[in-house]
Design a protein around this motif. Structure first.
Motif, PDB file in Angstrom:
ATOM      1  N   LEU A  40     -12.695  14.621  39.861  1.00 32.91           N
ATOM      2  CA  LEU A  40     -13.252  15.409  40.975  1.00 32.91           C
ATOM      3  C   LEU A  40     -12.109  15.939  41.837  1.00 32.91           C
ATOM      4  O   LEU A  40     -12.095  17.099  42.254  1.00 32.91           O
ATOM      5  CB  LEU A  40     -14.173  14.515  41.805  1.00 32.91           C
ATOM      6  N   GLY A  41     -11.113  15.078  42.088  1.00 34.84           N
ATOM      7  CA  GLY A  41      -9.983  15.469  42.921  1.00 34.84           C
ATOM      8  C   GLY A  41      -9.126  16.529  42.273  1.00 34.84           C
ATOM      9  O   GLY A  41      -8.779  17.529  42.903  1.00 34.84           O
ATOM     10  N   ILE A  42      -8.806  16.357  41.011  1.00 35.92           N
ATOM     11  CA  ILE A  42      -7.895  17.313  40.381  1.00 35.92           C
ATOM     12  C   ILE A  42      -8.543  18.690  40.334  1.00 35.92           C
ATOM     13  O   ILE A  42      -7.863  19.715  40.513  1.00 35.92           O
ATOM     14  CB  ILE A  42      -7.453  16.855  38.973  1.00 35.92           C
TER      15      ILE A  42
ATOM     16  N   ILE B 145      -4.082  13.019  34.510  1.00 33.13           N
ATOM     17  CA  ILE B 145      -5.224  12.270  35.026  1.00 33.13           C
ATOM     18  C   ILE B 145      -5.502  11.046  34.169  1.00 33.13           C
ATOM     19  O   ILE B 145      -5.702   9.935  34.662  1.00 33.13           O
ATOM     20  CB  ILE B 145      -6.482  13.163  35.017  1.00 33.13           C
TER      21      ILE B 145
ATOM     22  N   GLU C  51     -10.560  20.025  42.562  1.00 35.36           N
ATOM     23  CA  GLU C  51     -10.414  20.656  43.879  1.00 35.36           C
ATOM     24  C   GLU C  51      -8.976  21.147  44.079  1.00 35.36           C
ATOM     25  O   GLU C  51      -8.732  22.209  44.662  1.00 35.36           O
ATOM     26  CB  GLU C  51     -10.775  19.657  44.981  1.00 35.36           C
TER      27      GLU C  51
ATOM     28  N   PHE D 220     -16.562   9.797  31.801  1.00 36.39           N
ATOM     29  CA  PHE D 220     -17.316  10.620  32.749  1.00 36.39           C
ATOM     30  C   PHE D 220     -16.364  11.553  33.488  1.00 36.39           C
ATOM     31  O   PHE D 220     -15.626  11.133  34.369  1.00 36.39           O
ATOM     32  CB  PHE D 220     -18.044   9.688  33.720  1.00 36.39           C
TER      33      PHE D 220
ATOM     34  N   ALA E  53     -14.015   9.386  37.207  1.00 35.84           N
ATOM     35  CA  ALA E  53     -14.872  10.408  37.800  1.00 35.84           C
ATOM     36  C   ALA E  53     -14.262  10.913  39.104  1.00 35.84           C
ATOM     37  O   ALA E  53     -14.156  12.123  39.335  1.00 35.84           O
ATOM     38  CB  ALA E  53     -16.261   9.837  38.054  1.00 35.84           C
ATOM     39  N   ILE E  54     -13.818   9.982  39.951  1.00 31.75           N
ATOM     40  CA  ILE E  54     -13.291  10.390  41.247  1.00 31.75           C
ATOM     41  C   ILE E  54     -11.977  11.151  41.074  1.00 31.75           C
ATOM     42  O   ILE E  54     -11.734  12.170  41.728  1.00 31.75           O
ATOM     43  CB  ILE E  54     -13.128   9.161  42.151  1.00 31.75           C
ATOM     44  N   ALA E  55     -11.125  10.667  40.161  1.00 31.95           N
ATOM     45  CA  ALA E  55      -9.844  11.339  39.946  1.00 31.95           C
ATOM     46  C   ALA E  55     -10.043  12.750  39.410  1.00 31.95           C
ATOM     47  O   ALA E  55      -9.367  13.690  39.842  1.00 31.95           O
ATOM     48  CB  ALA E  55      -8.985  10.530  38.981  1.00 31.95           C
TER      49      ALA E  55
ATOM     50  N   VAL F 104     -15.869  14.689  35.909  1.00 31.12           N
ATOM     51  CA  VAL F 104     -16.523  15.612  36.838  1.00 31.12           C
ATOM     52  C   VAL F 104     -15.544  16.662  37.342  1.00 31.12           C
ATOM     53  O   VAL F 104     -15.724  17.214  38.416  1.00 31.12           O
ATOM     54  CB  VAL F 104     -17.170  14.926  38.050  1.00 31.12           C
TER      55      VAL F 104
ATOM     56  N   ARG G 187     -11.837   1.051  35.892  1.00 25.58           N
ATOM     57  CA  ARG G 187     -13.279   1.165  35.734  1.00 25.58           C
ATOM     58  C   ARG G 187     -13.717   2.628  35.691  1.00 25.58           C
ATOM     59  O   ARG G 187     -13.024   3.519  36.167  1.00 25.58           O
ATOM     60  CB  ARG G 187     -14.033   0.392  36.800  1.00 25.58           C
ATOM     61  N   SER G 188     -14.914   2.826  35.102  1.00 25.62           N
ATOM     62  CA  SER G 188     -15.314   4.184  34.747  1.00 25.62           C
ATOM     63  C   SER G 188     -15.425   5.113  35.951  1.00 25.62           C
ATOM     64  O   SER G 188     -15.131   6.294  35.845  1.00 25.62           O
ATOM     65  CB  SER G 188     -16.634   4.144  33.993  1.00 25.62           C
ATOM     66  N   ASP G 189     -15.828   4.587  37.119  1.00 27.96           N
ATOM     67  CA  ASP G 189     -16.011   5.469  38.277  1.00 27.96           C
ATOM     68  C   ASP G 189     -14.702   6.108  38.708  1.00 27.96           C
ATOM     69  O   ASP G 189     -14.684   7.210  39.245  1.00 27.96           O
ATOM     70  CB  ASP G 189     -16.538   4.719  39.499  1.00 27.96           C
ATOM     71  N   TYR G 190     -13.584   5.398  38.485  1.00 27.77           N
ATOM     72  CA  TYR G 190     -12.301   5.913  38.956  1.00 27.77           C
ATOM     73  C   TYR G 190     -11.944   7.227  38.276  1.00 27.77           C
ATOM     74  O   TYR G 190     -11.398   8.132  38.897  1.00 27.77           O
ATOM     75  CB  TYR G 190     -11.194   4.885  38.720  1.00 27.77           C
TER      76      TYR G 190
END
Lengths: 430, 336
Positions: free
Chosen positions: A193-195, A176, A197, A55, A189-191, A57, A184-187
């Motif tokens: 999202l950060g890169i 990344i 930005e 995933f 996504a969050i990473a 983002v 886990r999969s959410d991490y």
């Protein structure tokens, strides 16, 4: 390709033909060009999500890096600026890279004080990097700040920039993926999202690199300029022979030329993606996606495969980003919005049918067409709703002003509805 | 004297703002971590939930102001807060019914929930922009400063001033009260205990007769409250702009992960870690070093480690470090 796919693709083709007939062929081709690029982005995301269930983002960041690649390869070099601060910048960047590598080496050498040692290396390295880099940056930005103020590029043909854009995105994806995959999969996504930005913040602030928010304009084009066509005797003769207006014909020719190049890239990538999906490698990927544990039991290195496909997918997004910057002829960091470059691509993949390459391409065409056309349709709708209201009332003005935000709502609803009622999309994976 | 001046400068530019910002992040991260613990997914719509709650509160504040109601020296928004919380709670229960419940019953994979929350984020974002627009909104009223820099200087005779905004004090005070109530609720009440039981071991909780739908409902209501309060405090302290709230998602997630996803204490610790790191690294240290170092060593430049535009990079780097070395976070959260 089955009957359903053929019907759906014909339907989307009719949308574009209809736009051409009702509005104008110029509008239709403009939408088509961006739709081709969107389809390539959707193809890249589909690799990550559809083949491997990753995933991402941060598509916006990879697209923007591709755009940066286009600028760095195709713009003419700014020799004066390079002479003023180029060496310092190169030295500073190498120093920064050396610091990071040094910190990793120190960390690998296990010891009692390794945490402190790593911190010390990073601390000293950071200040050394700033000390070398900052004067160079100031020197470069001082050269003709109104028209350039950056290091320029290599001055190579812009087509060469496309793979370079892909490489830049792949590099970011490697960093990344190395950190966030395997957790886990959410991490992830969050990473991502950060890169995304951070990439945008870098593009906006590092003026020496690509002029920041002052934008780089006038990128060289792989196709002729309209004005040259209009001045060319042979072009005018040819089009008037067919009974076209030379000005309209020139704009359409340029757009058709772009569409031709983009279509070649898209078809090439689609062919490669299909071949990969049908190969043993593709089977392995799907096996990993469907059941990680059993794939691991079969001796497959799940994290390494995930890293591989994450880099591949991001590289394709970077390639598409470079193509987009080429089409625009400019790099405008201020216009990169997560909504437009990350979430819209997700809607394309989900609506088209995740796991199916043709589905992503279809989603790319369809959703991009909708994205462009929803605004006039929304405006029409709002005018219909507010027609009965008295002119000048607060509510009427507010509703008419809010039309621009209709897109968000529509795209969110489309995503939620497709995910709920047709999670396999328009063209389901076989 | 120089040392005192340095201390005051540090307090004025780093400690006080970071305390306020940290409280806001901690409240936001608490919401994320609760959803993660009970519903088991990372809620990407949290930033926009905060925006929605703040918008509802702002609208209520405006209504109160035009009706002539005020809260004296305190901002009227605090009076309007319950209305905002109620609206947000209803919205969250509605989205749960319409969106998430379907996937919960189907026992869908967590990543499907995340994608659904992405869709919810879009819709909420659209609603907020549709109602209040994309512009900056200032809605703080009442007394602006508790102590102004000038008052502080005349009071102490120091060169440096220390300004404390009312909103900063309110932020910290409200955060302490909210966290105290939350922990009391989670540890002492029956519902709170059933929430923790459900978060620890779903099957065991179901076996012992805990009604999962009830737990989920209370979670959403609490999250609505936390998100609204966090959003309003942030908006009072700075200003309300929908896009900023979306961007807050990154530091909030970073705070929740640094503390350990699913751990409320961790979320609070994480919020302050991120806030202090962000403010310290983007603050120009020139003044501070000027006081502390002898004149000959005083720095020429601003000694700003990173420009303020890179504040996201700070949360991101901390996030990466935690993921690399301690994926469960400081306070052992879940890392399935």
């Amino acid at each position: 390709m089955n009957m359903r796919a053929i019907l759906l693709f014909t339907g989307v083709a009719l949308l574009f033909v209809g736009t051409g007939i009702i509005q104008s062929w110029n509008v239709s081709l403009t939408i088509l060009n961006m739709a081709l690029i969107s389809a390539i982005m959707a193809l890249g995301v589909n690799m990550q999500w559809g083949y491997a269930g990753l995933f991402n983002v941060g598509i916006m960041g990879f697209v923007a890096l591709g755009g940066l690649g286009a600028v760095l390869v195709s713009m003419p070099p700014n020799t004066e600026a390079l002479a003023a601060g180029g060496l310092r910048i190169v030295a500073g960047l190498s120093l920064g890279a050396a610091t990071v590598i040094g910190a990793i080496l120190v960390f690998r050498k296990a010891g009692k004080w390794r945490g402190w040692a790593v911190a010390a290396v990073l601390f000293v390295g950071f200040f050394a990097y700033r000390a070398v880099m900052d004067p160079g940056v100031i020197a470069v930005e001082a050269v003709n700040p109104a028209s350039s103020g950056n290091i320029g590029g290599l001055g190579l043909p812009v087509i060469l920039a496309w793979p370079v854009g892909g490489l830049l995105a792949a590099g970011a994806a490697w960093i990344i993926g190395k950190t966030a995959l395997g957790l886990r999969s959410d991490y992830l996504a969050i990473a991502t999202l950060g890169i995304a930005e951070i990439v945008i913040a870098m593009l906006k602030n590092e003026d020496w690199l690509a002029r920041g928010v002052k934008n780089v304009i006038g990128l060289p084009r792989p196709v002729p300029y309209e004005i040259d066509l209009q001045n060319s005797q042979s072009f005018i003769e040819t089009v008037t022979e067919f009974g076209f207006d030379p000005v309209t014909a020139s704009t359409i020719t340029v757009k058709l030329a772009y569409a031709g190049i983009f279509a070649v890239v898209l078809i090439g990538l689609l062919w490669l993606a299909q071949a990969a999906l049908a190969s043993p490698w593709g089977r392995m990927m799907r096996a990993i996606r469907d059941n990680e544990v059993s794939a691991e039991a079969m001796g497959k290195d799940v994290t390494a495969r995930h890293l591989q496909i994450f880099i591949l997918g991001s590289a394709i997004c970077g390639l598409a980003g470079a193509m987009m910057t080429t089409l625009d002829g400019q790099l405008t960091p201020g216009t990169y919005q997560p909504l437009r470059f990350t979430f819209l691509i997700w809607v394309m993949v989900i609506v088209g049918g995740s796991g199916n390459n043709f589905g992503s391409v279809l989603g790319g065409f369809l959703i991009w067409w909708l994205w462009v056309q929803v605004e006039p349709l929304g405006a029409l709708l709002m005018e219909g709703i507010t027609a009965g209201m008295a002119d000048g009332t607060w509510l009427k003005g507010h509703l008419l002003d809010s039309v621009a935000h209709m897109r968000l709502l529509t795209m969110g609803l489309i995503l939620l509805l497709v995910l709920r009622f047709s999670p396999r999309g328009l063209l389901p994976e076989k | 004297m120089d040392f005192l001046n340095a201390l005051v400068a540090l307090a004025n530019f780093v400690i006080v703002p970071a305390l306020a910002y940290g409280s806001q992040l901690a409240l936001g991260a608490l919401g994320v971590t609760l959803i993660y613990g009970i519903l088991r997914f990372s809620n990407f719509a949290h930033g926009d939930t905060m925006a929605f709650g703040t918008m509802a509160t702002i609208l209520a504040t405006w209504a109160m102001q035009s009706a002539g109601i005020s809260f004296g020296v305190l901002p009227t928004a605090l009076l309007a807060l319950p209305i905002g919380i109620a609206a947000t709670g209803l919205l969250l229960l509605g989205t749960d019914r319409l969106v998430y419940k379907f996937y919960r019953v189907k026992k869908a994979k967590p990543v499907i929930f995340v994608i659904a929350s992405l869709g919810v984020m879009f819709v909420m974002n659209g609603i907020v922009r549709f109602i209040i627009g994309v512009d900056d909104q200032q809605f703080a009223d009442g007394e602006r400063f508790l102590i102004t820099a000038r008052d502080f200087r005349t009071m102490t005779g120091l060169e440096e001033g220390l300004a404390i905004k009312t909103t900063q004090v309110i932020t910290v005070a409200v955060a302490i009260i909210v966290v105290a109530i939350l922990f009391w609720f989670l540890n002492k009440t029956r519902t709170g205990k059933s929430m923790r039981a459900y978060s620890d071991n779903e099957d065991l909780a179901l076996l012992s007769g805990i009604n999962p739908e009830r737990v989920v409902m209370y979670t959403w209501l609490i999250v609505g409250g936390l998100a609204t309060i966090a959003g309003v405090l942030y908006g009072l302290d700075k200003s309300f702009k929908p896009f900023t709230y979306f961007q807050l998602l990154l530091p909030i997630f970073a705070a929740a992960i640094v503390g350990g996803l699913g751990s409320p204490v961790g979320a609070i610790a994480g919020g302050f870690v991120i806030a202090f790191a962000e403010v310290t690294i983007t603050y120009p240290l020139k003044k501070l070093l000027g006081y502390l170092l002898p004149d000959s060593l005083a720095p020429d430049g601003l000694v700003q480690l990173l420009s303020t535009d890179y504040k996201f990079a700070v949360s991101f780097v901390i996030l990466i470090i935690v993921l690399l070395f301690r994926p469960t976070g400081l306070f052992k959260g879940k890392s399935v």
